[in-house]
Scaffold this motif. Structure first.
Motif, mmCIF file in Angstrom:
data_model
loop_
_atom_site.group_PDB
_atom_site.id
_atom_site.type_symbol
_atom_site.label_atom_id
_atom_site.label_comp_id
_atom_site.label_asym_id
_atom_site.label_seq_id
_atom_site.Cartn_x
_atom_site.Cartn_y
_atom_site.Cartn_z
ATOM 1 N N ASP A 6 0.810 -1.216 0.000
ATOM 2 C CA ASP A 6 0.000 0.000 0.000
ATOM 3 C C ASP A 6 0.847 1.271 0.000
ATOM 4 O O ASP A 6 0.313 2.377 -0.110
ATOM 5 C CB ASP A 6 -0.955 0.012 1.196
ATOM 6 C CG ASP A 6 -0.234 -0.109 2.530
ATOM 7 O OD1 ASP A 6 0.982 -0.371 2.532
ATOM 8 O OD2 ASP A 6 -0.896 0.064 3.571
ATOM 9 N N GLN A 7 2.179 1.117 0.106
ATOM 10 C CA GLN A 7 3.065 2.274 0.046
ATOM 11 C C GLN A 7 3.845 2.361 -1.278
ATOM 12 O O GLN A 7 4.588 3.308 -1.498
ATOM 13 C CB GLN A 7 4.050 2.244 1.218
ATOM 14 C CG GLN A 7 3.382 2.354 2.581
ATOM 15 C CD GLN A 7 4.389 2.284 3.721
ATOM 16 O OE1 GLN A 7 5.564 2.630 3.562
ATOM 17 N NE2 GLN A 7 3.933 1.839 4.887
ATOM 18 N N ARG A 8 3.673 1.367 -2.135
ATOM 19 C CA ARG A 8 4.316 1.414 -3.442
ATOM 20 C C ARG A 8 3.533 2.352 -4.356
ATOM 21 O O ARG A 8 2.330 2.490 -4.232
ATOM 22 C CB ARG A 8 4.383 0.018 -4.062
ATOM 23 C CG ARG A 8 5.170 -0.979 -3.231
ATOM 24 C CD ARG A 8 5.055 -2.382 -3.791
ATOM 25 N NE ARG A 8 5.400 -3.367 -2.771
ATOM 26 C CZ ARG A 8 5.026 -4.637 -2.797
ATOM 27 N NH1 ARG A 8 4.271 -5.095 -3.803
ATOM 28 N NH2 ARG A 8 5.372 -5.453 -1.819
ATOM 29 N N VAL A 9 4.247 2.944 -5.289
ATOM 30 C CA VAL A 9 3.640 3.931 -6.177
ATOM 31 C C VAL A 9 3.777 3.464 -7.619
ATOM 32 O O VAL A 9 4.858 3.055 -8.054
ATOM 33 C CB VAL A 9 4.304 5.310 -6.003
ATOM 34 C CG1 VAL A 9 3.724 6.323 -6.990
ATOM 35 C CG2 VAL A 9 4.123 5.802 -4.570
ATOM 36 N N GLY A 10 2.684 3.531 -8.350
ATOM 37 C CA GLY A 10 2.716 3.201 -9.758
ATOM 38 C C GLY A 10 3.198 4.371 -10.609
ATOM 39 O O GLY A 10 3.341 5.492 -10.129
ATOM 40 N N THR A 11 3.469 4.106 -11.876
ATOM 41 C CA THR A 11 3.902 5.156 -12.795
ATOM 42 C C THR A 11 2.690 5.882 -13.378
ATOM 43 O O THR A 11 1.617 5.299 -13.535
ATOM 44 C CB THR A 11 4.732 4.568 -13.938
ATOM 45 O OG1 THR A 11 3.988 3.534 -14.590
ATOM 46 C CG2 THR A 11 6.032 3.985 -13.418
ATOM 47 N N ARG A 12 2.893 7.156 -13.721
ATOM 48 C CA ARG A 12 1.817 7.925 -14.344
ATOM 49 C C ARG A 12 1.795 7.728 -15.856
ATOM 50 O O ARG A 12 0.789 7.981 -16.513
ATOM 51 C CB ARG A 12 1.954 9.412 -14.006
ATOM 52 C CG ARG A 12 3.284 10.026 -14.377
ATOM 53 C CD ARG A 12 3.428 11.457 -13.848
ATOM 54 N NE ARG A 12 4.773 11.972 -14.023
ATOM 55 C CZ ARG A 12 5.177 12.620 -15.104
ATOM 56 N NH1 ARG A 12 4.334 12.850 -16.092
ATOM 57 N NH2 ARG A 12 6.420 13.059 -15.194
ATOM 58 N N ARG A 13 2.915 7.249 -16.398
ATOM 59 C CA ARG A 13 2.982 6.951 -17.834
ATOM 60 C C ARG A 13 4.141 6.000 -18.056
ATOM 61 O O ARG A 13 5.163 6.070 -17.358
ATOM 62 C CB ARG A 13 3.181 8.236 -18.644
ATOM 63 C CG ARG A 13 3.160 8.050 -20.158
ATOM 64 C CD ARG A 13 3.368 9.385 -20.860
ATOM 65 N NE ARG A 13 3.366 9.234 -22.301
ATOM 66 C CZ ARG A 13 3.690 10.195 -23.159
ATOM 67 N NH1 ARG A 13 4.036 11.393 -22.699
ATOM 68 N NH2 ARG A 13 3.665 9.986 -24.464
ATOM 69 N N PHE A 14 3.970 5.101 -19.028
ATOM 70 C CA PHE A 14 5.033 4.150 -19.321
ATOM 71 C C PHE A 14 5.061 3.928 -20.826
ATOM 72 O O PHE A 14 4.075 3.477 -21.411
ATOM 73 C CB PHE A 14 4.810 2.821 -18.595
ATOM 74 C CG PHE A 14 6.031 1.941 -18.530
ATOM 75 C CD1 PHE A 14 6.954 2.090 -17.511
ATOM 76 C CD2 PHE A 14 6.275 0.987 -19.501
ATOM 77 C CE1 PHE A 14 8.092 1.294 -17.443
ATOM 78 C CE2 PHE A 14 7.406 0.186 -19.454
ATOM 79 C CZ PHE A 14 8.325 0.340 -18.417
ATOM 80 N N GLU A 15 6.181 4.277 -21.458
ATOM 81 C CA GLU A 15 6.345 4.103 -22.895
ATOM 82 C C GLU A 15 7.376 3.007 -23.142
ATOM 83 O O GLU A 15 8.467 3.033 -22.567
ATOM 84 C CB GLU A 15 6.833 5.401 -23.541
ATOM 85 C CG GLU A 15 5.908 6.592 -23.348
ATOM 86 C CD GLU A 15 6.556 7.873 -23.837
ATOM 87 O OE1 GLU A 15 6.387 8.187 -25.034
ATOM 88 O OE2 GLU A 15 7.238 8.534 -23.022
ATOM 89 N N LEU A 16 7.032 2.058 -24.008
ATOM 90 C CA LEU A 16 7.964 0.984 -24.337
ATOM 91 C C LEU A 16 7.723 0.542 -25.771
ATOM 92 O O LEU A 16 6.617 0.104 -26.118
ATOM 93 C CB LEU A 16 7.801 -0.196 -23.383
ATOM 94 C CG LEU A 16 8.782 -1.354 -23.562
ATOM 95 C CD1 LEU A 16 10.231 -0.868 -23.491
ATOM 96 C CD2 LEU A 16 8.550 -2.421 -22.491
ATOM 97 N N THR A 17 8.745 0.697 -26.597
ATOM 98 C CA THR A 17 8.661 0.299 -27.999
ATOM 99 C C THR A 17 9.399 -1.009 -28.197
ATOM 100 O O THR A 17 10.587 -1.121 -27.876
ATOM 101 C CB THR A 17 9.266 1.383 -28.909
ATOM 102 O OG1 THR A 17 8.514 2.586 -28.764
ATOM 103 C CG2 THR A 17 9.231 0.943 -30.367
ATOM 104 N N TRP A 18 8.682 -2.015 -28.737
ATOM 105 C CA TRP A 18 9.261 -3.315 -29.040
ATOM 106 C C TRP A 18 9.664 -3.354 -30.514
ATOM 107 O O TRP A 18 8.893 -2.967 -31.391
ATOM 108 C CB TRP A 18 8.263 -4.433 -28.759
ATOM 109 C CG TRP A 18 7.863 -4.535 -27.323
ATOM 110 C CD1 TRP A 18 6.728 -4.062 -26.742
ATOM 111 C CD2 TRP A 18 8.609 -5.156 -26.276
ATOM 112 N NE1 TRP A 18 6.714 -4.338 -25.406
ATOM 113 C CE2 TRP A 18 7.853 -5.022 -25.077
ATOM 114 C CE3 TRP A 18 9.837 -5.818 -26.230
ATOM 115 C CZ2 TRP A 18 8.296 -5.519 -23.859
ATOM 116 C CZ3 TRP A 18 10.281 -6.312 -25.007
ATOM 117 C CH2 TRP A 18 9.507 -6.165 -23.838
ATOM 118 N N GLY A 19 10.867 -3.848 -30.798
ATOM 119 C CA GLY A 19 11.314 -3.981 -32.174
ATOM 120 C C GLY A 19 12.807 -3.793 -32.274
ATOM 121 O O GLY A 19 13.403 -3.010 -31.516
ATOM 122 N N ALA A 20 13.415 -4.516 -33.198
ATOM 123 C CA ALA A 20 14.860 -4.426 -33.386
ATOM 124 C C ALA A 20 15.225 -5.173 -34.659
ATOM 125 O O ALA A 20 14.448 -5.999 -35.163
ATOM 126 C CB ALA A 20 15.612 -5.027 -32.195
#
Length: 252
Positions: free
Chosen positions: A198-212
């Motif tokens: 209950d004290q952990r904090v989530g992210t407000r935004r998360f960007e992740l691009t898959w590819g290579a």
């Protein structure tokens, strides 16, 4: 163009746009799309805010014969404050996409733990992005192709700023998700930490691009006859809440 089990709200989509949540369409919480994968250690649910998540995904070329798939998730708490922290994320990919992890080098978790992500073999990085912290600040994100010690193929998501390494495994989705047009999933487990849930904090935004690309090989490819590609991000939080924002990308 394939026949799909689209909802009426998605059938006329002409842009990359957020789709309705599963609960709104199906009358219940979305089921686990990859229940056969590695299991997260049990933690009881805790009280906390309700997360409101949205998702956009864009698909572009990788410079070779394949594509890059850019996930962009935003989250805010209702009514206010930091988002609840996650337990799992499952990246859901349209059945038109094929993935070729066998054609690219792999990086072991022990290499990253000992010498950092820069020590991974050339060509093993298959993703990159940015974690937007709450209430402010950002951190770089890297993803590497890997084979886990148990033999399963997957990826390692690395956030050097927080010394975080998250393990993901490739899974084929369960039947309800096949009916929605998905096939492959990357199942990401966020392990428990010494910080109470209950004290952990989530992210407000998360960007992740898959590819290579590596030589002539591409990590991800897509069949040319599919003009609409569907994506989702099944999410479970420490509060027990489950969310599934979905989106459709229309290829030009």
């Amino acid at each position: 163009m394939r026949t799909r089990h689209w909802s009426s709200g998605l059938a006329a989509v002409l842009l990359t746009t957020a789709g309705p949540a599963w609960a709104a369409e199906e009358g219940g919480a979305p089921p686990d799309p990859a229940p056969g994968g590695p299991q997260r250690p049990y933690e009881p649910d805790v009280s906390g805010p309700r997360n409101i998540d949205s998702l956009t995904v864009r698909v572009g070329g990788d410079g070779g014969a394949g594509v890059r798939v850019a996930f962009d998730r935003t989250s805010h708490a209702e009514p206010a404050g930091p988002p609840a922290a996650p337990r799992r994320f499952v990246f859901l990919f349209d059945e038109a996409l094929d993935f070729h992890p066998k054609d690219l080098p792999v990086c072991a978790r022990t290499v990253i733990e000992t010498n950092g992500p820069a020590a991974c073999p050339d060509g093993s990085q298959v993703g990159r992005g940015t974690s937007h912290l709450y209430p402010e600040g950002t951190a770089e994100v890297h993803a590497f192709n890997t084979r886990h010690p148990n033999g399963l193929r997957g990826a390692l998501v690395v956030i050097p700023a927080s010394n975080t390494i998250l393990e993901l495994t490739w899974e084929t989705v369960t039947h309800p998700y096949r009916e929605r047009g998905y096939r492959w999933a990357l199942d990401e487990i966020v392990p428990p930490s010494q910080i109470p849930p209950d004290q952990r904090v989530g992210t407000r935004r998360f960007e992740l691009t898959w590819g290579a690309t590596h030589g002539t090989a591409s990590f991800a490819t897509v069949r040319k006859n599919d003009d609409k590609l569907r994506f989702g991000l099944w999410s479970e939080f420490v509060t027990g809440q489950i969310a599934l924002p979905e989106t459709v990308h229309v290829r030009a």
